[in-house]
Design a protein around this motif. Structure first.
Motif, mmCIF file in Angstrom:
data_model
loop_
_atom_site.group_PDB
_atom_site.id
_atom_site.type_symbol
_atom_site.label_atom_id
_atom_site.label_comp_id
_atom_site.label_asym_id
_atom_site.label_seq_id
_atom_site.Cartn_x
_atom_site.Cartn_y
_atom_site.Cartn_z
ATOM 1 N N GLY A 166 45.197 10.273 17.078
ATOM 2 C CA GLY A 166 44.778 11.342 17.962
ATOM 3 C C GLY A 166 43.763 12.239 17.294
ATOM 4 N N LEU A 167 43.485 13.361 17.954
ATOM 5 C CA LEU A 167 42.518 14.315 17.415
ATOM 6 C C LEU A 167 42.755 15.680 18.029
ATOM 7 C CD1 LEU A 167 40.313 14.940 19.871
ATOM 8 C CD2 LEU A 167 39.391 12.736 19.181
ATOM 9 N N VAL A 168 42.192 16.683 17.376
ATOM 10 C CA VAL A 168 42.090 18.011 17.949
ATOM 11 C C VAL A 168 40.606 18.346 17.998
ATOM 12 C CG1 VAL A 168 42.421 19.100 15.682
ATOM 13 C CG2 VAL A 168 42.723 20.447 17.758
ATOM 14 N N ALA A 169 40.179 18.927 19.108
ATOM 15 C CA ALA A 169 38.776 19.281 19.279
ATOM 16 C C ALA A 169 38.678 20.674 19.884
ATOM 17 C CB ALA A 169 38.068 18.262 20.167
ATOM 18 N N MET A 170 37.550 21.338 19.623
ATOM 19 C CA MET A 170 37.307 22.656 20.199
ATOM 20 C C MET A 170 35.857 22.756 20.630
ATOM 21 S SD MET A 170 38.082 26.419 18.626
ATOM 22 C CE MET A 170 39.839 26.147 18.886
ATOM 23 N N ASP A 171 35.645 23.237 21.867
ATOM 24 C CA ASP A 171 34.274 23.339 22.357
ATOM 25 C C ASP A 171 33.670 24.703 22.038
ATOM 26 O OD1 ASP A 171 35.163 25.165 24.305
ATOM 27 O OD2 ASP A 171 35.159 23.688 25.917
ATOM 28 N N ALA A 172 32.441 24.911 22.457
ATOM 29 C CA ALA A 172 31.694 26.115 22.093
ATOM 30 C C ALA A 172 32.247 27.378 22.732
ATOM 31 C CB ALA A 172 30.227 25.940 22.485
#
Length: 313
Positions: free
Chosen positions: A275-281
């Motif tokens: 899996g992953l963790v992501a964060m947008d602007a």
């Protein structure tokens, strides 16, 4: 008035079994996840950088024996630890990465040092440690990293002649242990950091995706920051973190679509679990996984804290 800021973390994804998770152990995992989030969030709330925030968050998990990074790193076939880490600053695309270090208490600190104070971006093994000691790092004996749990895990793995467990005494021994963090600071900068002990019983100086920019870690201002966790060989083949960023940049996909298309689609089709963790602007976090669980948590732009373990939460 301060601008929005937020942070999100993961402590590894994979097979995490409810039936083997005691309430005491679950509470300790959730406590450590919250501790990590609050450490990073404090940096952001005081106007600190996203880089410093993700380092602070990852350090907490490296210092805990619960996670496969730093203190809790798994053992190689030679009953040693070999740790990898990377960090990326979305403001200027500056990066630092290290692999195969054995005597560094907090590998993520060394990755940041490589990024900020060397002319290189990726150092390995003895060279990485020589750079560390030249910059005042203490030599940490292997005894510091030894835990009975990881030693028992190694012995069972050797008996199974592999590096994946189908039967385990712990709820997450078949978890692909990595820790990571992504953050947006008040200046609008994104950053991502990832740290790992690799896989149990690894040989030949094996390195996974965690220290590889574009595979396990990526950050780009105005777009996204990503930290991955899973069987690194597959994440490298699909360049997962960089692909998320590319889909958002060129296809204008939102963060959930970009992440889930890869994790639930292309990665899964070639046998990649994780899996992953992501964060947008805008500071929106997204967690994507194709496994039964992922230790994870976030403090969003209005200060709400959440910590979770299982995929159905």
């Amino acid at each position: 008035m301060s601008k929005p800021f937020s942070i999100a973390i993961h402590g590894g994804a994979g097979t995490i079994l409810r039936e083997k998770m005691t309430q005491e152990l679950q509470d300790e995992f959730l406590h450590q996840l919250e501790k990590s989030l609050r450490a990073g969030h404090k940096v952001l709330a005081q106007g600190g950088s996203a880089v410093d925030a993700v380092v602070s968050a990852v350090t907490v998990m490296e210092d805990s024996p619960l996670f496969n990074a730093g203190k809790g790193a798994v053992m190689t076939s030679k009953e040693m630890v070999e740790m990898d880490a990377s960090i990326m600053d979305g403001q200027d695309h500056n990066v630092g990465a290290i692999a195969g270090v054995q005597h560094i208490k907090n590998p993520i600190h060394l990755a940041r040092q490589v990024m900020q104070d060397s002319e290189h971006v990726f150092l390995i093994g003895e060279g990485a440690e020589a750079f560390a000691f030249d910059n005042g790092y203490a030599f940490t004996e292997q005894d510091y990293f030894f835990t009975e749990r990881r030693y028992e895990q190694l012995l069972r793995m050797k008996q199974a002649q592999g590096f994946a467990l189908s039967e385990s005494e712990y709820p997450d021994d078949d978890k692909h242990g990595t820790v990571g963090a992504v953050a947006l600071d008040q200046q609008g900068n994104l950053a991502a950091a990832t740290s790992t002990g690799g896989v149990t019983n690894k040989q030949y100086g094996r390195v996974g995706d965690s220290p590889i920019i574009g595979a396990g870690t990526y950050a780009e201002n105005g777009n996204v920051a990503v930290s991955c966790t899973g069987m690194g060989e597959f994440f490298i083949r699909k360049m997962v973190a960089g692909d998320v960023a590319a889909r958002m940049r060129y296809l204008q996909e939102d963060i959930a679509t970009a992440c889930d298309t890869i994790i639930q689609g292309e990665l899964k089709r070639i046998g990649g679990e994780g899996g992953l963790v992501a964060m947008d602007a805008q500071g929106q976090a997204h967690f994507s996984m194709n496994s039964s669980g992922m230790y994870r948590g976030a403090i969003d732009t209005v200060g709400n804290l959440t910590v979770k373990i299982y995929s159905d939460e």
